[in-house]
Write a protein that holds these residues in place. Sequence first.
Motif, PDB file in Angstrom:
ATOM      1  N   GLN A  41       0.834  -1.203   0.000  1.00 49.71           N
ATOM      2  CA  GLN A  41       0.000   0.000   0.000  1.00 49.71           C
ATOM      3  C   GLN A  41       0.873   1.259   0.000  1.00 49.71           C
ATOM      4  OE1 GLN A  41      -3.216  -1.528  -0.578  1.00 49.71           O
ATOM      5  NE2 GLN A  41      -3.913   0.062   0.803  1.00 49.71           N
ATOM      6  N   ILE A  42       1.944   1.221   0.777  1.00 53.93           N
ATOM      7  CA  ILE A  42       2.835   2.380   0.916  1.00 53.93           C
ATOM      8  C   ILE A  42       3.578   2.643  -0.401  1.00 53.93           C
ATOM      9  CG2 ILE A  42       4.899   3.234   2.133  1.00 53.93           C
ATOM     10  CD1 ILE A  42       3.598   1.500   4.573  1.00 53.93           C
ATOM     11  N   GLU A  43       3.907   1.567  -1.128  1.00 56.83           N
ATOM     12  CA  GLU A  43       4.539   1.728  -2.440  1.00 56.83           C
ATOM     13  C   GLU A  43       3.638   2.531  -3.378  1.00 56.83           C
ATOM     14  OE1 GLU A  43       5.996  -1.742  -4.457  1.00 56.83           O
ATOM     15  OE2 GLU A  43       7.006  -2.470  -2.676  1.00 56.83           O
ATOM     16  N   GLY A  44       2.327   2.277  -3.293  1.00 58.51           N
ATOM     17  CA  GLY A  44       1.371   3.023  -4.104  1.00 58.51           C
ATOM     18  C   GLY A  44       1.386   4.503  -3.761  1.00 58.51           C
ATOM     19  N   PHE A  45       1.512   4.807  -2.475  1.00 58.61           N
ATOM     20  CA  PHE A  45       1.577   6.203  -2.025  1.00 58.61           C
ATOM     21  C   PHE A  45       2.863   6.869  -2.523  1.00 58.61           C
ATOM     22  CE2 PHE A  45       2.609   9.369   1.373  1.00 58.61           C
ATOM     23  CZ  PHE A  45       1.519  10.209   1.182  1.00 58.61           C
ATOM     24  N   LEU A  46       3.993   6.166  -2.430  1.00 65.19           N
ATOM     25  CA  LEU A  46       5.280   6.703  -2.915  1.00 65.19           C
ATOM     26  C   LEU A  46       5.217   6.942  -4.426  1.00 65.19           C
ATOM     27  CD1 LEU A  46       7.928   4.567  -0.969  1.00 65.19           C
ATOM     28  CD2 LEU A  46       7.377   6.969  -0.613  1.00 65.19           C
ATOM     29  N   SER A  47       4.590   6.001  -5.126  1.00 69.46           N
ATOM     30  CA  SER A  47       4.469   6.129  -6.583  1.00 69.46           C
ATOM     31  C   SER A  47       3.665   7.383  -6.941  1.00 69.46           C
ATOM     32  CB  SER A  47       3.782   4.882  -7.143  1.00 69.46           C
ATOM     33  OG  SER A  47       3.637   4.998  -8.524  1.00 69.46           O
ATOM     34  N   ALA A  48       2.577   7.633  -6.192  1.00 68.95           N
ATOM     35  CA  ALA A  48       1.758   8.835  -6.440  1.00 68.95           C
ATOM     36  C   ALA A  48       2.572  10.099  -6.184  1.00 68.95           C
ATOM     37  CB  ALA A  48       0.521   8.811  -5.551  1.00 68.95           C
ATOM     38  N   LEU A  49       3.377  10.101  -5.120  1.00 67.37           N
ATOM     39  CA  LEU A  49       4.208  11.275  -4.796  1.00 67.37           C
ATOM     40  C   LEU A  49       5.228  11.560  -5.891  1.00 67.37           C
ATOM     41  CD1 LEU A  49       5.095  10.904  -0.984  1.00 67.37           C
ATOM     42  CD2 LEU A  49       3.479  12.490  -2.010  1.00 67.37           C
ATOM     43  N   THR A  50       5.805  10.492  -6.452  1.00 68.82           N
ATOM     44  CA  THR A  50       6.864  10.683  -7.450  1.00 68.82           C
ATOM     45  C   THR A  50       6.310  11.019  -8.831  1.00 68.82           C
ATOM     46  OG1 THR A  50       6.930   8.279  -7.739  1.00 68.82           O
ATOM     47  CG2 THR A  50       8.591   9.233  -6.305  1.00 68.82           C
ATOM     48  N   ASN A  51       5.061  10.614  -9.090  1.00 71.61           N
ATOM     49  CA  ASN A  51       4.474  10.899 -10.411  1.00 71.61           C
ATOM     50  C   ASN A  51       3.715  12.217 -10.453  1.00 71.61           C
ATOM     51  OD1 ASN A  51       5.378   8.563 -11.636  1.00 71.61           O
ATOM     52  ND2 ASN A  51       3.673   7.355 -10.871  1.00 71.61           N
ATOM     53  N   ALA A  52       3.586  12.854  -9.309  1.00 73.16           N
ATOM     54  CA  ALA A  52       2.725  14.048  -9.228  1.00 73.16           C
ATOM     55  C   ALA A  52       3.383  15.273  -9.844  1.00 73.16           C
ATOM     56  CB  ALA A  52       2.414  14.335  -7.771  1.00 73.16           C
ATOM     57  N   ASN A  53       2.542  16.201 -10.246  1.00 75.90           N
ATOM     58  CA  ASN A  53       3.053  17.511 -10.657  1.00 75.90           C
ATOM     59  C   ASN A  53       2.516  18.558  -9.683  1.00 75.90           C
ATOM     60  OD1 ASN A  53       0.379  17.735 -11.304  1.00 75.90           O
ATOM     61  ND2 ASN A  53       0.703  18.310 -13.438  1.00 75.90           N
ATOM     62  N   GLN A  54       2.487  19.794 -10.082  1.00 84.03           N
ATOM     63  CA  GLN A  54       2.074  20.861  -9.154  1.00 84.03           C
ATOM     64  C   GLN A  54       0.597  20.755  -8.771  1.00 84.03           C
ATOM     65  OE1 GLN A  54       2.965  21.259 -12.293  1.00 84.03           O
ATOM     66  NE2 GLN A  54       1.749  22.804 -13.366  1.00 84.03           N
ATOM     67  N   ASP A  55      -0.162  19.892  -9.462  1.00 83.37           N
ATOM     68  CA  ASP A  55      -1.595  19.766  -9.170  1.00 83.37           C
ATOM     69  C   ASP A  55      -1.903  18.667  -8.161  1.00 83.37           C
ATOM     70  OD1 ASP A  55      -2.165  21.805 -10.984  1.00 83.37           O
ATOM     71  OD2 ASP A  55      -2.160  20.408 -12.658  1.00 83.37           O
ATOM     72  N   GLY A  56      -0.886  18.199  -7.455  1.00 83.03           N
ATOM     73  CA  GLY A  56      -1.100  17.171  -6.426  1.00 83.03           C
ATOM     74  C   GLY A  56      -1.036  17.768  -5.037  1.00 83.03           C
ATOM     75  N   ARG A  57      -1.780  17.183  -4.091  1.00 83.96           N
ATOM     76  CA  ARG A  57      -1.752  17.609  -2.684  1.00 83.96           C
ATOM     77  C   ARG A  57      -1.667  16.384  -1.783  1.00 83.96           C
ATOM     78  NH1 ARG A  57      -1.366  21.514  -5.211  1.00 83.96           N
ATOM     79  NH2 ARG A  57      -2.475  23.501  -5.117  1.00 83.96           N
ATOM     80  N   VAL A  58      -1.110  16.585  -0.589  1.00 84.07           N
ATOM     81  CA  VAL A  58      -1.120  15.516   0.418  1.00 84.07           C
ATOM     82  C   VAL A  58      -2.034  15.957   1.556  1.00 84.07           C
ATOM     83  CG1 VAL A  58       0.239  14.160   2.056  1.00 84.07           C
ATOM     84  CG2 VAL A  58       1.191  14.724  -0.178  1.00 84.07           C
ATOM     85  N   ILE A  59      -2.972  15.077   1.923  1.00 83.19           N
ATOM     86  CA  ILE A  59      -3.893  15.372   3.022  1.00 83.19           C
ATOM     87  C   ILE A  59      -3.416  14.645   4.268  1.00 83.19           C
ATOM     88  CG2 ILE A  59      -6.287  15.168   3.815  1.00 83.19           C
ATOM     89  CD1 ILE A  59      -7.076  15.047   0.822  1.00 83.19           C
ATOM     90  N   LEU A  60      -3.110  15.406   5.307  1.00 83.85           N
ATOM     91  CA  LEU A  60      -2.743  14.828   6.606  1.00 83.85           C
ATOM     92  C   LEU A  60      -4.016  14.774   7.443  1.00 83.85           C
ATOM     93  CD1 LEU A  60      -0.063  16.090   5.434  1.00 83.85           C
ATOM     94  CD2 LEU A  60       0.683  16.362   7.777  1.00 83.85           C
ATOM     95  N   ASN A  61      -4.525  13.573   7.630  1.00 84.88           N
ATOM     96  CA  ASN A  61      -5.785  13.408   8.347  1.00 84.88           C
ATOM     97  C   ASN A  61      -5.495  12.826   9.733  1.00 84.88           C
ATOM     98  OD1 ASN A  61      -8.490  13.230   8.914  1.00 84.88           O
ATOM     99  ND2 ASN A  61      -8.820  11.356   7.742  1.00 84.88           N
TER     100      ASN A  61
END
Length: 933
Positions: free
Chosen positions: A597-617
């Motif tokens: 699951q964490i690999e999926g999160f890392l992949s999203a972080l590395t593929n993102a551009n300026q239109d990505g956000r991280v939500i700390l819940n």
Amino acid sequence: MESGAAAAGGSEMESRAAAAVRPVCPQAAGGVEPGPGAGRFPFPYTPYLIQEQFMAALYGALEAGCVGIFESPTGTGKSLSLICGALSWLRDFEEKKQQEEARLLALEHGGQEGKKLPTSVEPGHPANRDTAGEPDWVTAFVQSKEERDMVDRLKEEQMRRKKREEHLEKIRHNVQLKYTAKRKRAEEDETTRLLQLSKELLSEGDGADVLEKLDHNDEELILAEYESDEEKKVVSGLAEDDDDLEEEHVTKIYYCSRTHSQLSQFVHEVQKSPFGKGTRLVSLASRQNLCVNEEVRRLGALQIINDRCMEMQKNKHEKKSEEEKAGQRRRASRPSASCPFYSYEQMQFLRDEVLVEVKDIEQLVALGREAKACPYYGSRYAIPAAQLVVLPYQMLLHEPTRSAAGIKLKDQVVIIDEAHNLIDTITCIHSAEVSGSQLCCAHSQLLQYMERYRKRLKAKNLMYIKQILYVLERFVAVLGGNVNQNPSCQVVPQTGTVLKSINDFLFQSQIDNINLFKVQRYCQKSLISRKLFGFVERYAGPATAVKTNKENQKLAGLQSFLLTLQQGSGKEAGVPQSHPPAEAENEQLRAASPLMQIEGFLSALTNANQDGRVILNRQGTVAQSSLKFLLLNPAVHFAKVVEECRAVVIAGGTMQPVADFREQLLSCAGVDPARVVEFSCGHVIPPENILPIVLCNGPSNQQLEFTYQTRDRPQMMDETGRILCNLCNVVPGGVVCFFPSYDYEKQVHAHWEKTGLLARLAAKKKVFQEPKKASQVEQVLVEYAKCIKRCSQAGGQMTGALLLSVVGGKMSEGINFSDELGRCVIMVGMPYPNIKSPELQEKMAWLDKTMPRATGQAPSRVLIENLCMKAVNQSIGRAIRHQKDFASILLLDHRYGSAAVLSKLPGWIRERTQVKATFGSAFAELRKFHRGR
């Protein structure tokens, strides 16, 4: 009768094509005869008028290279229209291409190479000639070479096509070939069985020490040496010396839809169509659906199956090279398992069988079992030569998956069906979420793994494992926790939700100095999550037999930690026995392999551009808290699809309001508005078969306005109950009532129970509630249908059933309430999304900042209204499912009566909608409608 009814039912809608049509799309606009023309599209029966118009508009859009938004209500034969319209275009396109090839080859054969060849001379003609003034003989030489190259290419393509067609024809008619292949498989099976017996006999005399055997078994869990961070040129296992694999992709149509069942249904429609015999169709799916290796299938969760499959391939390719290494110390361990179905020769056989006859997923799997060949890889062999490729959304819309599957979109056609929620789908595919308990669990597992195998891991592996451990530690710290303590017992100091840009999040996590690209690539190439899963599977269970006290001490921490996680945070870590299979599978993945699951999160972080956000819940405890990657602009991932493809068609039964597709998706993806064409047709039902009413006031003249502030009032809930009681007196069969949320439906149900309204309702219709758990939906629907059937046969006071459903729930999409199952659909209030949601607020702020104001409204306000009306349209579209069906639709809220809201209803419903100020007049219309049938 049918065509007349269709014309009467929506002639204005049927003839409408596009609101914006570029000059190069005249066919799609209805201005030019589009190819075959009316009556000339092959069809299994006489098509409705709107089907002919749909096919003509589709043909025109494909021919002109448009991006089309096509709407055809459910029950109007949309699938067959798509099949016959698109495959008619493909047939004509291939014919024209072959005629042009033949003409050019004839010119070349006649010794006329120097003549002007229209399709080839453009690159070297005046517009492209060097302005420096090349001599004429140089220009002539270059032009002549280009023409010769083109002719050679045409000859090669022609030869390949002829070879392929002859080969498939041979397979189609030569039964002897199939028997030969079967006999060869049987011989191979017997050889494998004898080899296995020999190995077992040899191993019986092996007196190896028990502890040594334990170490040998551990070999498969140890990471192989990681040679380089740089991308290596890896030769795929499929890349053998085979000419067919080098074949260029023929022009094809990629058809994708949301679910496995929708794709199977589409394939069955192709089989029944006039194109069923001559079309080369291949169905693609995940390993979970196509794997025929029972040992791998039993693993359950998709990510675990994927990793195990990749590992078995790796073992197969490495086995030969390891055996060839002379003079090296051979490992005493047993050889790693390789997949018996991953046979190149048998997968070629499977590919040919797929191309010869149209097969759905179930038939493909059955063929794979019989042929002892992998359907997952065998189907990918068939892609280059296929004319129609049927695949799920994710495989087409996610670029890494698309690339891995061997899908090439350049100059191809893509049709995306059931596309009403395409924007949300792209957002979800590229989003990822990890919980605090998953982060802590992954850290503990990886730490135990490193300590156990520290002496046997290479330096580079240790370096990366330490980096991953540090990243996990920092992620937990950002959530306000300590990675070394039980996350279920750690209370978060400051609860709430915070949004961060990618850079701000990395900086706050103090991991901005780590190259996440390299870490993510390492995870992908080393298969570390698969090794970790195997390690936990072997040593975290209660029945583990570990031989030494020293090892017991090492693993005690992991076992006790996993146990406390399972007891403490149930939902995230454990798999309670009561969970249905699908939910249990997800829980199994979360508990057993959180690193995946964490690999999926890392992949999203590395593929993102300026239109990505991280939500700390941050919620209650660290275990309940989470990190989520949110994609604000799905168009960045859709842009490549529309850029590469010849034409893209986005189709659905309910596409209104289409503004979202035009503005949020196509405009942001850089599509020229002139390239976009819209087509929306009416329904095949006669106008008298549907009665949509907007009700502004209830029986006691209470104004109906279900806002967050007013809907909880007892008088509003009472008024809703009175409306339903009256309706149940006159509507036969089934009544489906949609509420904005599960909580509100539960609240209203409890209030009616307390006031006695529920008992009054139950006297006329048995009341059912939509369950929250997906596994219980089918059972409720079966009981609901049985009750309606029983009541219609028995007669008496009980006239049917009332189903209380939820907008956006399990029953608002994909389930048909046709005929007696849905004689009346009621919508309680306007289901606006929760604007207090941080994710939605961020999306609204982003839209206001990046999008132009349209029709005087802020883009964020348009988004909210469109989300609401898309949900309404999906829900009310459940009732009318075929030409002879009939139903009434009741929208309970005076706000539905405004022109802006009415304009966002599907055309075939909007045209027939009546706005009623009083309940009396509305009730009279409803009684007349239902009693006249």
